[in-house]
Each structure stands twice: as C-alpha cells, then as structure tokens.
Write a protein that holds these residues in place. Sequence first.
Motif, PDB file in Angstrom:
ATOM      1  N   ILE A 203       0.845  -1.188   0.000  1.00  0.00           N
ATOM      2  CA  ILE A 203       0.000   0.000   0.000  1.00  0.00           C
ATOM      3  C   ILE A 203       0.886   1.247   0.000  1.00  0.00           C
ATOM      4  CG2 ILE A 203      -1.685   1.305   1.340  1.00  0.00           C
ATOM      5  CD1 ILE A 203      -2.614  -1.442   2.452  1.00  0.00           C
ATOM      6  N   PRO A 204       0.696   2.170  -0.932  1.00  0.00           N
ATOM      7  CA  PRO A 204       1.557   3.351  -0.977  1.00  0.00           C
ATOM      8  C   PRO A 204       1.279   4.322   0.165  1.00  0.00           C
ATOM      9  CG  PRO A 204      -0.180   3.517  -2.617  1.00  0.00           C
ATOM     10  CD  PRO A 204      -0.285   2.143  -2.027  1.00  0.00           C
ATOM     11  N   THR A 205       2.359   4.887   0.713  1.00  0.00           N
ATOM     12  CA  THR A 205       2.253   5.920   1.740  1.00  0.00           C
ATOM     13  C   THR A 205       3.206   7.046   1.383  1.00  0.00           C
ATOM     14  OG1 THR A 205       4.000   4.940   3.103  1.00  0.00           O
ATOM     15  CG2 THR A 205       1.743   4.211   3.525  1.00  0.00           C
ATOM     16  N   ASN A 206       3.074   8.158   2.083  1.00  0.00           N
ATOM     17  CA  ASN A 206       4.036   9.250   1.942  1.00  0.00           C
ATOM     18  C   ASN A 206       5.145   9.039   2.957  1.00  0.00           C
ATOM     19  OD1 ASN A 206       2.509  10.607  -0.047  1.00  0.00           O
ATOM     20  ND2 ASN A 206       1.174  11.427   1.545  1.00  0.00           N
ATOM     21  N   SER A 207       6.377   9.362   2.571  1.00  0.00           N
ATOM     22  CA  SER A 207       7.514   8.987   3.405  1.00  0.00           C
ATOM     23  C   SER A 207       8.127  10.135   4.186  1.00  0.00           C
ATOM     24  CB  SER A 207       8.612   8.357   2.525  1.00  0.00           C
ATOM     25  OG  SER A 207       9.022   9.258   1.523  1.00  0.00           O
ATOM     26  N   GLY A 208       7.899  11.364   3.798  1.00  0.00           N
ATOM     27  CA  GLY A 208       8.571  12.482   4.455  1.00  0.00           C
ATOM     28  C   GLY A 208       7.897  12.900   5.749  1.00  0.00           C
ATOM     29  N   GLU A 217      -6.951  15.242  11.089  1.00  0.00           N
ATOM     30  CA  GLU A 217      -7.489  14.404  10.036  1.00  0.00           C
ATOM     31  C   GLU A 217      -7.064  12.946  10.207  1.00  0.00           C
ATOM     32  OE1 GLU A 217      -6.033  16.088   6.434  1.00  0.00           O
ATOM     33  OE2 GLU A 217      -7.580  17.623   6.335  1.00  0.00           O
ATOM     34  N   ALA A 218      -7.744  12.082   9.479  1.00  0.00           N
ATOM     35  CA  ALA A 218      -7.283  10.705   9.358  1.00  0.00           C
ATOM     36  C   ALA A 218      -6.189  10.651   8.311  1.00  0.00           C
ATOM     37  CB  ALA A 218      -8.444   9.803   8.946  1.00  0.00           C
ATOM     38  N   ASN A 219      -5.192   9.797   8.526  1.00  0.00           N
ATOM     39  CA  ASN A 219      -4.123   9.701   7.539  1.00  0.00           C
ATOM     40  C   ASN A 219      -4.635   9.265   6.179  1.00  0.00           C
ATOM     41  OD1 ASN A 219      -4.755   7.119   8.431  1.00  0.00           O
ATOM     42  ND2 ASN A 219      -2.659   6.369   8.372  1.00  0.00           N
ATOM     43  N   ILE A 220      -5.745   8.537   6.151  1.00  0.00           N
ATOM     44  CA  ILE A 220      -6.260   8.034   4.883  1.00  0.00           C
ATOM     45  C   ILE A 220      -6.654   9.172   3.947  1.00  0.00           C
ATOM     46  CG2 ILE A 220      -8.702   7.854   5.533  1.00  0.00           C
ATOM     47  CD1 ILE A 220      -8.744   5.141   4.147  1.00  0.00           C
ATOM     48  N   GLU A 221      -6.978  10.339   4.505  1.00  0.00           N
ATOM     49  CA  GLU A 221      -7.384  11.467   3.676  1.00  0.00           C
ATOM     50  C   GLU A 221      -6.222  12.012   2.857  1.00  0.00           C
ATOM     51  OE1 GLU A 221      -9.336  14.374   6.080  1.00  0.00           O
ATOM     52  OE2 GLU A 221     -10.657  12.908   7.014  1.00  0.00           O
ATOM     53  N   ASN A 222      -4.999  11.725   3.286  1.00  0.00           N
ATOM     54  CA  ASN A 222      -3.829  12.257   2.588  1.00  0.00           C
ATOM     55  C   ASN A 222      -2.975  11.173   1.945  1.00  0.00           C
ATOM     56  OD1 ASN A 222      -4.312  15.017   3.337  1.00  0.00           O
ATOM     57  ND2 ASN A 222      -3.686  14.465   5.401  1.00  0.00           N
ATOM     58  N   LEU A 223      -3.464   9.938   1.941  1.00  0.00           N
ATOM     59  CA  LEU A 223      -2.696   8.859   1.324  1.00  0.00           C
ATOM     60  C   LEU A 223      -2.778   8.937  -0.199  1.00  0.00           C
ATOM     61  CD1 LEU A 223      -3.702   5.795   3.532  1.00  0.00           C
ATOM     62  CD2 LEU A 223      -1.445   6.841   3.381  1.00  0.00           C
ATOM     63  N   PRO A 224      -1.732   8.439  -0.888  1.00  0.00           N
ATOM     64  CA  PRO A 224      -1.823   8.337  -2.343  1.00  0.00           C
ATOM     65  C   PRO A 224      -2.956   7.394  -2.743  1.00  0.00           C
ATOM     66  CG  PRO A 224       0.453   8.052  -1.585  1.00  0.00           C
ATOM     67  CD  PRO A 224      -0.413   8.020  -0.371  1.00  0.00           C
ATOM     68  N   ALA A 225      -3.486   7.600  -3.950  1.00  0.00           N
ATOM     69  CA  ALA A 225      -4.548   6.727  -4.454  1.00  0.00           C
ATOM     70  C   ALA A 225      -4.040   5.299  -4.559  1.00  0.00           C
ATOM     71  CB  ALA A 225      -5.022   7.230  -5.815  1.00  0.00           C
ATOM     72  N   CYS A 226      -4.947   4.340  -4.354  1.00  0.00           N
ATOM     73  CA  CYS A 226      -4.571   2.923  -4.407  1.00  0.00           C
ATOM     74  C   CYS A 226      -5.705   2.150  -5.074  1.00  0.00           C
ATOM     75  CB  CYS A 226      -4.307   2.396  -2.997  1.00  0.00           C
ATOM     76  SG  CYS A 226      -3.815   0.655  -2.959  1.00  0.00           S
ATOM     77  N   GLN A 259       1.729 -11.541  -5.869  1.00  0.00           N
ATOM     78  CA  GLN A 259       1.084 -10.329  -5.370  1.00  0.00           C
ATOM     79  C   GLN A 259       1.521 -10.076  -3.933  1.00  0.00           C
ATOM     80  OE1 GLN A 259      -2.442  -9.042  -7.729  1.00  0.00           O
ATOM     81  NE2 GLN A 259      -0.269  -8.807  -8.127  1.00  0.00           N
ATOM     82  N   VAL A 260       1.417  -8.818  -3.528  1.00  0.00           N
ATOM     83  CA  VAL A 260       1.754  -8.426  -2.160  1.00  0.00           C
ATOM     84  C   VAL A 260       0.467  -8.131  -1.399  1.00  0.00           C
ATOM     85  CG1 VAL A 260       2.991  -6.796  -0.696  1.00  0.00           C
ATOM     86  CG2 VAL A 260       3.948  -7.450  -2.915  1.00  0.00           C
ATOM     87  N   LEU A 261       0.263  -8.863  -0.311  1.00  0.00           N
ATOM     88  CA  LEU A 261      -0.866  -8.610   0.579  1.00  0.00           C
ATOM     89  C   LEU A 261      -0.380  -7.694   1.689  1.00  0.00           C
ATOM     90  CD1 LEU A 261      -3.767  -9.281   1.603  1.00  0.00           C
ATOM     91  CD2 LEU A 261      -2.741 -11.206   2.849  1.00  0.00           C
ATOM     92  N   SER A 262      -1.033  -6.564   1.873  1.00  0.00           N
ATOM     93  CA  SER A 262      -0.557  -5.611   2.870  1.00  0.00           C
ATOM     94  C   SER A 262      -1.716  -4.968   3.628  1.00  0.00           C
ATOM     95  CB  SER A 262       0.319  -4.527   2.226  1.00  0.00           C
ATOM     96  OG  SER A 262      -0.344  -3.902   1.142  1.00  0.00           O
ATOM     97  N   PHE A 263      -1.418  -4.560   4.867  1.00  0.00           N
ATOM     98  CA  PHE A 263      -2.388  -3.947   5.768  1.00  0.00           C
ATOM     99  C   PHE A 263      -1.792  -2.663   6.327  1.00  0.00           C
ATOM    100  CE2 PHE A 263      -3.494  -8.336   5.576  1.00  0.00           C
ATOM    101  CZ  PHE A 263      -4.864  -8.414   5.780  1.00  0.00           C
TER     102      PHE A 263
END
Length: 322
Positions: A203-208, A217-226, A259-263
Amino acid sequence: MTGIKRAIMAAMAAFTIAGSAQAAEWVVNGNFTDLSLIADGTWGNAGDSVAAGNYQIGALSDRGAVLGGTGGVTPTGWVTSGYNFVFQAGQADNASIGALTNFSGGTGPGDRFSLNGPNQPMNAVNNGFVGESPAGGAFLVMDSNLVDTSDIGNLTLPISQTINGLTVGNMYKVSFYWAAAQQYGFTGETFEGFRVGLGDTVIPTNSGPNEQFDDTEANIENLPACSFCKDTGFVVNPDQGFTDWRKVDFYFTASNSTQVLSFLATGGPQGQPPFSLLDGISMTDAPEPTTWAMMLIGFGAVGGALRRRGGKLATTRPALAA
C-alpha cells in the motif's frame, strides 16, 4: 435414478467443488504466533526464532534500541517497520509486561507500550478490552497516525507478505479480525480502521516528515490513491476506549501470479493516539463464477423436482389391513 436424486447429487457435487476451491490457505503465520529476527545481530541470525513475548516489531525494534542488541523482531513471513507491536494473549493492557519501545530508552513500566484496559496495575479502565481476538493467540497493534519529529519520517507503515503461485484473473477472499484501542496514559476520542491491498506493491504511503498527516485528520485522507486497496471504514473509539473485534471479508482479483498482501492502519487524530489491532489473517480461493452457476443450477433442479412432486418427497406405505 430419479430426477430428484440426480438434482440432489448435482447440488452436493457443486458444494464439494466450492469447498475444495476454498481449502487452500495462502497466508503464512496469519495469527502472528511465530516470531523471528529480521537481521543478523547480537541476538542471533536472520530467521532465528524469537521467544513469545511483547515486542515492538520491525527495524526499530526495542531489541536494538533498548536492550543493546540488533536484529529486530518481526512475525515470520511478514515484513514491516514503523510503530507496530506484537502482543501475546491477555498481555496488552498491562504496563508491567508491555513492549519496550525505541522511543523510551528505559526498561521500567513507564517505558513500556501498552493499551488502556481493565488489567492495568494503575489507572485501570473498565472499557471492555478483550486481550485476544476470536482467532486466539498473539495479535498486532499498529499506530494509525504517527509522524516522528526527529526527521525519521512517517512511522505509520504497512505490514506485508508476498504471495506466490496465484492464478491471474482468479478471485481470492482475504479475511481478518480487527479492533480499535488506545495507548495507556493517553486520553481523547479517536477513530480507527484499516486499508487492505492485494497488488504488485505494498500500500503506498508518503515517506517524508509531516507529509502524510494533519493533526485533525485521518491519515487516509492524505494517502496516495490505491486502485488495488479496500478500506474497512472507521469506528469511533471513545476516550480511553476499546471497540470489540470484528471480522471482515474482502475479495480481490489477482493481476499477477505474485502479489503483495498488505495492511495499513488508518485513523486519527494525531496525539491521542489511535491504534488499530489486527489478527487472524487468511487468504483463500473464492469460488469461480462457474462454480456458483453449478450450485444455482443444482438447487434449481432440486426445487423444480420438488415442485413437480407436489412440494415434498413422495412416500409409500403398506396398505392397512381391512
């Protein structure tokens, strides 16, 4: 063979096919009972077994940061870092046996990570906390909204496992238990959830630092699209609260044989802090559309045969003596 018997046998065959299709388990160590080292170090070699206990997991494990060793702990078969923990059954809401953390630098109860609950030696909260999921044994506790202030960056990161040998285009069912809890010593209402992905990458995230979150906010609001992810949605967790374990089934279609299963834990706000609990991960083959069609045909045949026989199976009795 009568029409009814043939229809019943067809329906039973469809059930058998569906059952065999769901029998294969693709996930290794979905209950997090097996722990191992992720790198060579003073505690042993990568892959060595680790005694059951309560640990911060991943590269920032307490084994290196606090206990003077290296070779961070991780559940066997999984890859993770960030601020995530593994707890044994019945031990997550007791600070005296909580997990040492890379943030604390000490080994006393005040330096150990644990959750609010009725078993805390001090300031216990009767919030209904259940120390293990319906799957039993160990479980994960994952911070769903944490940015480190020391320029390490985002510490809310996925846990993942690579699955090989899948059939492209086939559907797979991913099942798991999850709950929401809060860290001992903190107060305030929070909200938690999970994002689950089965795709070519984690699952993509922001790293900085401070890129992924806003304090309210919830972090999900700023996550990259998936495009290969599904979300549980959020549960609202009251001050010092716990939401009971719930089971989720998600369906994914494999786009590659590997495939990669991720949570990824999701939620907010920062500072309370919110934690998402995870256990009992399973991935099985879902019945293909042709299997469902066979089952429907079988049941339809049984229904049709019964209707032709007046809605019930005919029976015969010997004639009564006059």
